[in-house]
Design an enzyme around this catalytic site. Structure first.
Site, mmCIF file in Angstrom:
data_model
loop_
_atom_site.group_PDB
_atom_site.id
_atom_site.type_symbol
_atom_site.label_atom_id
_atom_site.label_comp_id
_atom_site.label_asym_id
_atom_site.label_seq_id
_atom_site.Cartn_x
_atom_site.Cartn_y
_atom_site.Cartn_z
ATOM 1 N N GLU A 88 41.362 -14.559 -28.136
ATOM 2 C CA GLU A 88 42.442 -15.288 -27.478
ATOM 3 C C GLU A 88 42.273 -15.540 -26.138
ATOM 4 O O GLU A 88 42.032 -14.560 -25.364
ATOM 5 C CB GLU A 88 43.695 -14.110 -27.659
ATOM 6 C CG GLU A 88 44.903 -14.608 -27.291
ATOM 7 C CD GLU A 88 46.011 -13.701 -27.610
ATOM 8 O OE1 GLU A 88 45.759 -12.304 -27.166
ATOM 9 O OE2 GLU A 88 47.135 -13.949 -27.721
ATOM 10 N N GLU B 51 53.846 -6.444 -31.580
ATOM 11 C CA GLU B 51 53.813 -7.794 -31.427
ATOM 12 C C GLU B 51 52.802 -8.141 -30.565
ATOM 13 O O GLU B 51 52.788 -8.054 -29.312
ATOM 14 C CB GLU B 51 55.095 -8.613 -31.028
ATOM 15 C CG GLU B 51 56.435 -8.071 -31.729
ATOM 16 C CD GLU B 51 56.667 -9.115 -32.993
ATOM 17 O OE1 GLU B 51 55.763 -9.782 -33.238
ATOM 18 O OE2 GLU B 51 57.782 -8.818 -33.578
#
Ligand code: NAD
Length: 479
Positions: free
Chosen positions: A381, A248
């Site tokens: 990000e 994840e």
């Protein structure tokens, strides 16, 4: 000052190497506790303890009994709610209301997976004459869980509850920057009756305790939540011994606003989705794609919204708390500095509250407009409260832009056109699509995970229960 030890085989133990890490309050930079700096020997002891539990008291429990224990833990977390929420907020730098929401979500995972534990079963399969064929659903064995600092309580709930529901015994390596809620939840687990060794926690540095866990031959499945770079290292370590992995990872998730959208709903969520947890959320809505005819109107409204945002200490419960640490603060400032050097200035900026302590790692939320599509603010990000806005002409361009990053975690679509809702849901290259909402309030029931650099495998919902178990096929020839 309190020392937090490792939980191995039901007992709290100091780190075998005798070394400790400081626990830093990100709100003021002060050290308020010490954390065990676990290493290879501690991981080894934890894996052995998990194996003993699996072969003993924990492994003997049936699914309904495991489920009852999980639900009892969920209830215990809620009973301890106030103090756990404050602990999570201070340790991870979350506004008070966010810490509270995270503890509620954590309890919900134990409640959901506790109730599901005895409802996952195999199949009987129509097969050749003279045979009965069936599948058994079995735990992997000892599962490893590597947890990040941004949502320690939520992610321990998500990963651990599903693994335990399926009968695995767990070794958890939480993040060195925030993990006190995880340790408290493990303490509560012992109090509600989990057998020793079913849950083991070893704290420490990623390159030491984390790498030792990823490489350990006694681990049968690894669930990793964190950055793509570390995820790749963990997957490589696991691949050397063919251990299955769920990854994840990060995101650069788009919110796509069409001209026919309910703008009040879309814009208030556009702000929330980037300031929640000071932007340190894997599924942060960090790109805003707005249809050209409404872009000026949207930016005007967002400028007002961003100018009113504030970052401050956790107990002031403002829009953002501090970033997690000095390195993260420098990382976010680095993005802003490089953008400024290239001539891109924020269109609007919030502020740091006057009462924010000097030593804290605060960052004011920023809104950018018109950075090129290949700029790092459009591609990478940031993991801070930085939103980049772009415009598109039509549906096809919106899809192209939304899919044009290495990531693929989540997307939000705001439109009242039903056909377009479904077309985008299918065309967007990611693991979750939200139509006229974003995040669905966390949705413990909703399978979650990414594509591309956002990872693989799914957690949350029933899918996690399949991920934390394996299918064994039995074919009986009886004539
Ligand atoms: P990170 O990768 O630095 O650390 C995550 C965990 O891995 C920590 O426990 C760390 O100690 C450990 N670790 C570090 N190096 C390791 C190594 N060599 N071997 C094994 N373990 C190691 O990530 P982070 O900075 O803690 O978290 C931020 C990242 O996590 C962001 O990219 C964010 O998007 C992602 N994230 C993803 C999700 C999701 O569910 N998709 C949720 C939260 C965070």
């Amino acid at each position: 000052m309190r020392d937090y030890e490792n939980l191995i085989g039901g007992t709290w133990q100091p780190p075998s190497g005798g070394a400790w890490l400081p626990v830093i309050d990100p709100g003021d930079g002060s050290v308020f506790a010490r954390l065990a700096r676990g290493g290879e020997a501690d991981i080894d002891a934890a894996v052995s303890a998990a194996r003993v539990a699996l072969d003993g008291a924990w492994g003997r429990l049936d699914a309904a009994e495991r489920g009852r224990l999980l639900q009892r833990l969920g209830a215990a977390i809620l009973e301890d709610f106030e103090s756990l929420a404050a602990l999570e907020s201070r340790d991870a730098g979350k506004p008070k209301s966010q810490g509270a929401a995270d503890i509620r979500a954590c309890a919900r995972y134990f409640e959901f997976y506790g109730a599901a534990a005895d409802k996952v079963h195999g199949d009987t399969i129509p097969f050749s004459e003279g045979f009965t064929a069936l599948t058994l659903r079995e735990p992997h064995g000892v599962t490893g869980h590597i947890i990040p600092w941004n949502y320690p309580a939520q992610i321990i709930g998500r990963s651990l509850a599903a693994a335990l529901a399926m009968g695995n015994a767990a070794v958890v390596k939480p993040a060195e920057d925030a993990c006190l809620s995880v340790l408290r939840i493990a303490e509560l687990a012992a109090e509600v009756g989990f057998p020793p060794g079913a849950i083991n926690i070893v704290t420490g540095i990623g390159a030491e305790a984390g790498a030792a866990l990823a490489a350990h031959r006694g681990i049968d499945h690894i669930s990793f939540t964190g950055s793509p770079e570390t995820g790749s290292q963990v997957a490589q370590a696991a691949a050397r011994r063919l251990c299955p992995v769920t990854l994840e990872l990060g995101g650069k998730s788009p919110q796509i606003v069409f001209a026919d959208a309910d703008l009040d709903a879309a814009l208030s969520m556009a702000v929330k989705a980037i300031v929640q947890n000071a932007g340190q959320t894997c599924s942060a809505g960090s790109r805003l794609l707005v249809q050209a005819p409404i872009k000026d109107q949207v930016l005007e409204r967002l400028c007002d919204d961003f100018a009113a945002l504030q970052a401050g200490p956790w107990d002031a419960d403002l829009d953002c708390g501090p970033l997690i640490n000095k390195a993260q603060h420098e990382r976010v400032q680095g993005f802003l500095g490089r953008a400024a050097d290239a001539g891109y200035k924020p269109l609007a900026r919030g502020r740091i509250a006057a009462n924010a302590p000097q030593g804290g790692y605060y960052a004011a939320p920023c809104l950018f407009d018109a950075v090129p599509l290949d700029h790092e603010l459009a591609q990478q990000e940031v993991f801070g409260p930085v939103l980049a806005a772009f415009s598109f002409e039509d549906e096809a361009e919106a899809i192209r832009m939304a899919n044009a990053t290495d990531f693929g975690l989540v997307a939000g679509v705001w439109t009242s056109d039903g056909g377009r809702q479904m077309r985008l849901a299918r065309a967007l290259d990611c693991g979750q699509v939200f139509i006229n909402n974003y995040g669905a309030g966390g949705g413990v029931e909703l399978p979650f995970g990414g594509v591309k650099h956002s990872g693989y495998g799914r957690e949350k919902g029933f899918e996690a229960l399949y991920g934390f178990s394996r299918t064994k096929t039995v074919a009986i020839k009886h004539g």
